[in-house]
Design an enzyme around this catalytic site. Structure first.
Site, PDB file in Angstrom:
ATOM      1  N   ARG A 138      13.404  81.371   8.566  1.00  0.00           N
ATOM      2  CA  ARG A 138      14.184  81.459   9.605  1.00  0.00           C
ATOM      3  C   ARG A 138      14.732  80.152  10.239  1.00  0.00           C
ATOM      4  NH1 ARG A 138      11.812  86.894  12.921  1.00  0.00           N
ATOM      5  NH2 ARG A 138      12.738  88.302  11.698  1.00  0.00           N
TER       6      ARG A 138
ATOM      7  N   HIS B 254      13.762  89.982   7.580  1.00  0.00           N
ATOM      8  CA  HIS B 254      12.849  90.965   8.371  1.00  0.00           C
ATOM      9  C   HIS B 254      11.735  91.294   7.635  1.00  0.00           C
ATOM     10  CE1 HIS B 254      11.342  94.524  10.159  1.00  0.00           C
ATOM     11  NE2 HIS B 254      11.209  95.095   8.485  1.00  0.00           N
TER      12      HIS B 254
END
Ligand code: ADP
Ligand code: MG
Length: 173
Positions: free
Chosen positions: A102, A121
């Site tokens: 991320r 995710h």
């Protein structure tokens, strides 16, 4: 403890094979095994099933818009302590640290890191993984049927004498 998790490269980022491959490489380097993988497309119903715990929160509408905006790439991943190992690889929701997916992917692309429109995710528990994988398997089937229909339509166009030469390979990621 051997566990199964669900990893999903979210829309926008799933348009790049380089990004998908980089995430797969990091998973495999951590000893994780990719058991199944596919492009998928979330509709509103399946987005709300996947993110059921967030319905009603202020950010839910933008989260649903994002997840349904384009195709995503889902993976069933197995390995020792897969849930925690993968969560660490992906990075926390807010202010992910350098070295995590991320953080590193937006940085490499030179784009801003965003909380809602983040890269990936991963399941937060075995129970979530089970639910999310069930949704993934439905979507995988639908995506594959859709591709078959599109191919059939293209072939029909070809045989009906159209000289429109569409080349999918022109779209380079
Ligand atoms: P995670 O994806 O790290 O498990 P959550 O389950 O808490 O995080 O949230 C699901 C997704 O919702 C996040 O990945 C992110 O896209 C979005 N999100 C979470 N919290 C916020 C927030 N405070 N503001 C905007 N978007 C958020
Ligand atoms: Mg979560």
């Amino acid at each position: 403890m051997k566990q199964i998790s669900y990893v999903m490269v979210k829309p926008y980022f799933a348009n790049s094979k380089v990004i998908i491959d980089e995430i797969k490489r990091r998973l495999q380097l951590s000893g994780m095994k990719i058991m199944d993988e596919s492009y998928i497309r979330y509709d509103k119903k399946r987005a709300s099933m996947h993110y059921s715990e967030h319905i009603g929160k202020s950010f839910y509408p933008e989260l649903e818009d994002y997840l349904t905006s384009d195709k995503a790439y889902g993976m069933i991943v197995a390995g020792e302590n897969a849930i925690q190992v993968i969560r660490e690889l992906m990075g926390q929701t807010k202010n992910p640290k350098e070295g995590t997916v991320r953080y590193d992917i937006p940085k490499a692309l030179g784009i801003a890191m965003r909380i809602t429109e983040n890269v990936v995710h991963s399941s937060d528990s075995e129970e979530s993984a089970k639910k999310e994988i069930g949704i993934f398997l439905q979507l995988k089937k639908e995506y594959s049927n859709q591709q078959t229909n599109n191919t059939a339509k293209t072939n029909k166009t070809k045989t009906s004498g159209s000289n429109f030469n569409k080349c999918d390979d022109d779209f380079v990621l």
